[in-house]
Structures are given as structure tokens and as C-alpha cells.
Design a protein around this motif. Structure first.
Motif, PDB file in Angstrom:
ATOM      1  N   ILE A  60      -0.938  11.652 -11.980  1.00  0.00           N
ATOM      2  CA  ILE A  60      -2.642  11.106 -11.669  1.00  0.00           C
ATOM      3  C   ILE A  60      -2.652  11.317 -10.075  1.00  0.00           C
ATOM      4  CG2 ILE A  60      -4.046   9.086 -11.586  1.00  0.00           C
ATOM      5  CD1 ILE A  60      -2.576   7.894 -13.638  1.00  0.00           C
ATOM      6  N   GLY A  61      -3.885  11.933  -9.797  1.00  0.00           N
ATOM      7  CA  GLY A  61      -4.150  12.226  -8.336  1.00  0.00           C
ATOM      8  C   GLY A  61      -5.350  11.173  -8.195  1.00  0.00           C
ATOM      9  N   THR A  62      -5.503  10.550  -6.920  1.00  0.00           N
ATOM     10  CA  THR A  62      -6.269   9.919  -6.361  1.00  0.00           C
ATOM     11  C   THR A  62      -6.752   9.780  -5.072  1.00  0.00           C
ATOM     12  OG1 THR A  62      -5.185   8.107  -8.058  1.00  0.00           O
ATOM     13  CG2 THR A  62      -7.018   7.211  -6.794  1.00  0.00           C
ATOM     14  N   ASP A  63      -7.954   9.767  -4.876  1.00  0.00           N
ATOM     15  CA  ASP A  63      -8.536   9.700  -3.458  1.00  0.00           C
ATOM     16  C   ASP A  63      -8.856   8.431  -2.980  1.00  0.00           C
ATOM     17  OD1 ASP A  63      -8.189  12.531  -3.456  1.00  0.00           O
ATOM     18  OD2 ASP A  63     -10.170  12.890  -4.071  1.00  0.00           O
ATOM     19  N   TYR A  64      -8.373   7.907  -1.640  1.00  0.00           N
ATOM     20  CA  TYR A  64      -8.613   6.460  -1.121  1.00  0.00           C
ATOM     21  C   TYR A  64      -9.591   6.448  -0.007  1.00  0.00           C
ATOM     22  CZ  TYR A  64      -5.109   5.123  -4.632  1.00  0.00           C
ATOM     23  OH  TYR A  64      -4.528   4.830  -5.702  1.00  0.00           O
ATOM     24  N   PRO A  65     -10.415   5.509   0.253  1.00  0.00           N
ATOM     25  CA  PRO A  65     -11.045   5.640   1.594  1.00  0.00           C
ATOM     26  C   PRO A  65     -10.208   5.140   2.593  1.00  0.00           C
ATOM     27  CG  PRO A  65     -11.636   3.553   0.211  1.00  0.00           C
ATOM     28  CD  PRO A  65     -10.830   4.596  -0.952  1.00  0.00           C
ATOM     29  N   PRO A  66     -10.362   5.654   3.695  1.00  0.00           N
ATOM     30  CA  PRO A  66      -9.547   5.125   4.879  1.00  0.00           C
ATOM     31  C   PRO A  66      -9.098   3.545   4.855  1.00  0.00           C
ATOM     32  CG  PRO A  66     -11.132   6.772   5.815  1.00  0.00           C
ATOM     33  CD  PRO A  66     -11.688   6.248   4.201  1.00  0.00           C
ATOM     34  N   GLY A  67      -7.942   3.184   5.068  1.00  0.00           N
ATOM     35  CA  GLY A  67      -7.884   1.758   5.279  1.00  0.00           C
ATOM     36  C   GLY A  67      -7.814   1.231   4.021  1.00  0.00           C
ATOM     37  N   HIS A  68      -7.808   1.564   2.929  1.00  0.00           N
ATOM     38  CA  HIS A  68      -7.830   1.059   1.566  1.00  0.00           C
ATOM     39  C   HIS A  68      -6.358   0.402   1.366  1.00  0.00           C
ATOM     40  CE1 HIS A  68      -9.119   0.315  -2.539  1.00  0.00           C
ATOM     41  NE2 HIS A  68      -7.865   0.652  -2.961  1.00  0.00           N
ATOM     42  N   VAL A  69      -6.333  -1.008   0.760  1.00  0.00           N
ATOM     43  CA  VAL A  69      -5.214  -1.470   0.457  1.00  0.00           C
ATOM     44  C   VAL A  69      -5.145  -1.866  -1.099  1.00  0.00           C
ATOM     45  CG1 VAL A  69      -3.859  -3.639   0.743  1.00  0.00           C
ATOM     46  CG2 VAL A  69      -5.254  -2.828   2.672  1.00  0.00           C
ATOM     47  N   LEU A  70      -4.124  -1.204  -1.611  1.00  0.00           N
ATOM     48  CA  LEU A  70      -3.956  -1.753  -3.191  1.00  0.00           C
ATOM     49  C   LEU A  70      -3.051  -3.046  -2.970  1.00  0.00           C
ATOM     50  CD1 LEU A  70      -2.724   1.745  -4.436  1.00  0.00           C
ATOM     51  CD2 LEU A  70      -4.694   0.474  -5.024  1.00  0.00           C
ATOM     52  N   ASP A  71      -3.562  -4.087  -3.394  1.00  0.00           N
ATOM     53  CA  ASP A  71      -2.916  -5.401  -3.040  1.00  0.00           C
ATOM     54  C   ASP A  71      -1.793  -5.397  -4.077  1.00  0.00           C
ATOM     55  OD1 ASP A  71      -2.260  -7.711  -1.732  1.00  0.00           O
ATOM     56  OD2 ASP A  71      -4.596  -8.430  -2.448  1.00  0.00           O
ATOM     57  N   TRP A  72      -1.069  -6.457  -3.792  1.00  0.00           N
ATOM     58  CA  TRP A  72       0.425  -6.495  -4.494  1.00  0.00           C
ATOM     59  C   TRP A  72       0.182  -6.503  -6.032  1.00  0.00           C
ATOM     60  CZ3 TRP A  72       4.791  -7.116  -1.886  1.00  0.00           C
ATOM     61  CH2 TRP A  72       4.418  -7.165  -0.669  1.00  0.00           C
ATOM     62  N   HIS A  73       0.955  -5.639  -6.802  1.00  0.00           N
ATOM     63  CA  HIS A  73       0.870  -5.220  -8.108  1.00  0.00           C
ATOM     64  C   HIS A  73       2.312  -4.726  -8.342  1.00  0.00           C
ATOM     65  CE1 HIS A  73       0.104  -1.635  -6.045  1.00  0.00           C
ATOM     66  NE2 HIS A  73       0.503  -0.887  -7.205  1.00  0.00           N
ATOM     67  N   GLU A  74       2.492  -4.426  -9.834  1.00  0.00           N
ATOM     68  CA  GLU A  74       3.712  -3.798 -10.230  1.00  0.00           C
ATOM     69  C   GLU A  74       3.329  -2.821 -11.375  1.00  0.00           C
ATOM     70  OE1 GLU A  74       6.183  -6.589 -12.970  1.00  0.00           O
ATOM     71  OE2 GLU A  74       5.818  -7.180 -10.927  1.00  0.00           O
ATOM     72  N   HIS A  75       4.041  -1.860 -11.656  1.00  0.00           N
ATOM     73  CA  HIS A  75       3.666  -0.890 -12.784  1.00  0.00           C
ATOM     74  C   HIS A  75       5.123  -1.086 -13.743  1.00  0.00           C
ATOM     75  CE1 HIS A  75       0.775   0.869 -10.268  1.00  0.00           C
ATOM     76  NE2 HIS A  75       1.838   1.083  -9.430  1.00  0.00           N
ATOM     77  N   ARG A  76       4.906  -0.791 -15.083  1.00  0.00           N
ATOM     78  CA  ARG A  76       5.871  -0.843 -15.922  1.00  0.00           C
ATOM     79  C   ARG A  76       6.574   0.376 -15.802  1.00  0.00           C
ATOM     80  NH1 ARG A  76       6.639   1.727 -20.566  1.00  0.00           N
ATOM     81  NH2 ARG A  76       4.591   2.794 -20.515  1.00  0.00           N
ATOM     82  N   ARG A  77       6.112   1.278 -15.250  1.00  0.00           N
ATOM     83  CA  ARG A  77       6.812   2.493 -15.210  1.00  0.00           C
ATOM     84  C   ARG A  77       7.273   2.947 -13.843  1.00  0.00           C
ATOM     85  NH1 ARG A  77       4.529   7.478 -18.750  1.00  0.00           N
ATOM     86  NH2 ARG A  77       3.486   6.442 -20.303  1.00  0.00           N
ATOM     87  N   ALA A  78       8.191   3.792 -13.601  1.00  0.00           N
ATOM     88  CA  ALA A  78       8.615   4.174 -12.257  1.00  0.00           C
ATOM     89  C   ALA A  78       7.656   4.898 -11.640  1.00  0.00           C
ATOM     90  CB  ALA A  78       9.828   5.220 -12.148  1.00  0.00           C
ATOM     91  N   GLN A  79       7.358   5.130 -10.293  1.00  0.00           N
ATOM     92  CA  GLN A  79       6.217   5.778  -9.601  1.00  0.00           C
ATOM     93  C   GLN A  79       6.828   6.670  -8.718  1.00  0.00           C
ATOM     94  OE1 GLN A  79       3.446   3.375  -7.641  1.00  0.00           O
ATOM     95  NE2 GLN A  79       1.674   5.517  -7.560  1.00  0.00           N
ATOM     96  N   PHE A  80       6.288   7.917  -8.614  1.00  0.00           N
ATOM     97  CA  PHE A  80       6.672   8.787  -7.708  1.00  0.00           C
ATOM     98  C   PHE A  80       5.150   8.948  -6.899  1.00  0.00           C
ATOM     99  CE2 PHE A  80       6.703  12.991  -5.753  1.00  0.00           C
ATOM    100  CZ  PHE A  80       7.819  13.257  -5.067  1.00  0.00           C
TER     101      PHE A  80
END
Length: 259
Positions: A19-39
Motif C-alpha cells: 500500500i502506498g500512502t501520501d501524508y500531509p506535512p506534520g501528519h501524525v498516525l496516533d498510537w495503533h497496531e497492526h495484526r500484520r508485520a509492517q515494512f
């Protein structure tokens, strides 16, 4: 896939979901977790990944491996990401803690190709081969030292997180000990036991990590002065000792960037 929430495709029967994602400057992905491993690869900008165990600063064109079910927060500083979400059973070798790694040209091109796949891409032929090759390439990566450990106790962790948010070259062990109502000797002993470093060594490394986002828009001289170094040479020497490469590798000018 581009700008697709993981939750919308996590059920798809594929070991690797790009999955490719573009984020605005200074964006914060707040505390979370994934079932899968992430690269998590930052094609542009700088990422700062926090967990209970530490903080990892990810320079441009590097990536961080995040273990499955790891609660984390990501601060995005001008970032466009290319992520792989991987079934844990497919990567028993995945590191147990977050790990920053280099992304050589072959791996980068495979990532760019993979994020164009549909969620239910074909397992045979080109698409399946790229997905399989991605995991082989990731397994070959060596860790890079862009992190600091976090103390387990809440009072020391609070001090450290505050320092990471606003590094201060004038901070002292005595001042930190006073904030925790401990003697300087007892504080230093406890801090070293929880992090493996003395407070002074930890603060130096934290300041150097804080320089990485600044190098995107300022010169080595300017950044060194901002984080408390008396000269560009002193900053360069400290940075190179800590990370094995000079800060000029991370500046935005023609002499900087990935080589």
C-alpha cells in the motif's frame, strides 16, 4: 494500491499487501497496531516511529520494520510511504523490535512496482514473483543505528519523551535527577540500568537524531548550531561516530541525499 486503509484489505488472502500512502506535512498516525508485520518505507521525508521501547528516526529513502501487534505512533515530516503489510507466518525471521534499514535500488523499484497491484493480485507470474522477491530482499537488510531506547519506568520515560520533543544541549544529569526526586548518582545508575546508556550519552544521541529532520531544510552548519555544537566540524564528527556517515548525506543540496 494507493491511499487504501489496511482495514479495507486486511482480510484478503495474500501474505504481502503493498500500500502506498501520501501524508500531509506534520501528519501524525496516533498510537495503533497492526495484526500484520509492517515494512514502512519513506520514499520522501523523515518518519519518527515511537513505541514503548524506544524511538526510531527514519531518514529519507530508508525504511523501518515494525513487528506485528506492536503499538506504535508515526510522525510524518513530508512523507510519501510505500508499505508492505505481511502475514506473521510468512516472516518468522522478522525482528522482535522496530529496526531501521537501508533500501537499495532493487528493493526500492520492487516496492514502487508492488504498490500498483490490486489487493488480490495474481500469485503466479510477475506479481507473485515480485511479492516473493520483496521478502527475500528485506531479509538481507542490515539494521541501521537510528534509534534511542526508552526507559521502562514512567517517570524516566516522561523525561526522555519531553527531551525528544525539545532537545536541550544545556540539560544536565543534576536537573534530571531533581525532576525525579533522586540523587544524581542514584538517577544515573537507574537510567543506565533501564536504557543501557548514561543520561549524557542518551541525550547526545537524541539530539543527533533530532538533527535528521532539520537537515532536510538547513545546512550542516545551521543544524549543528541549533542542536548545541560549537562548530560544524564538531557536529559532523559526533554525527559520524553515532551513525557511521556524515550529516551531509542527509542534506537537501546536491551533496546530500542517498548515495
Amino acid at each position: 494500491m494507493k491511499n487504501v486503509p489496511l482495514a479495507a484489505v486486511d482480510h484478503v488472502d495474500r501474505a504481502v499487501l503493498p500500500i502506498g500512502t501520501d501524508y500531509p506535512p506534520g501528519h501524525v498516525l496516533d498510537w495503533h497496531e497492526h495484526r500484520r508485520a509492517q515494512f514502512l518505507y519513506g520514499a520522501t521525508g523523515v518518519m519518527v516511529v515511537d513505541t514503548a521501547e524506544g524511538t526510531w528516526t527514519v531518514p529519507p529513502e530508508r525504511a523501518v520494520l515494525i513487528p506485528p501487534a506492536t503499538r506504535h505512533r508515526v510522525r510524518m515530516l513530508g512523507v510519501s510511504t510505500r508499505s508492505l503489510y505481511v502475514e506473521p507466518s510468512a516472516v518468522p525471521w522478522w525482528p522482535a523490535t522496530c529496526t531501521v534499514v537501508d533500501v537499495p535500488p532493487l528493493l526500492r523499484e520492487l516496492l514502487l512496482a508492488a504498490v500498483e497491484f490490486e489487493a488480490d493480485y495474481r500469485l503466479s507470474g510477475r506479481e507473485g514473483s515480485i511479492a516473493a522477491l520483496l521478502l527475500y530482499e528485506i531479509a538481507e537488510r542490515a539494521p541501521l543505528p537510528f534509534h534511542v531506547g526508552m526507559p521502562a519506568s514512567s517517570d524516566l520515560a516522561r523525561l526522555c519523551r519531553a527531551y525528544l520533543a525539545a532537545p536541550d544541549a544545556e540539560a544536565t544529569n543534576a536537573a534530571w535527577a531533581a525532576e525525579t526526586a533522586m540523587s544524581e548518582r542514584a538517577f544515573t545508575r537507574r537510567f543506565r540500568a533501564e536504557t543501557g546508556d548514561s543520561p549524557a550519552v542518551w541525550r547526545t544521541r537524541a539530539r543527533l537524531l533530532a538533527s535528521l529532520p532539520l537537515l532536510r531544510t538547513a545546512s550542516v552548519s545551521e543544524v549543528g548550531a541549533r542542536i548545541g555544537y560549537a562548530s560544524p566540524a564538531a557536529f559532523t564528527a559526533a554525527f559520524t561516530r553515532a551513525f557511521g556517515m556524515p550529516p551531509s548525506r542527509f542534506t537537501a543540496g546536491p551533496a546530500g541525499g542517498r548515495r
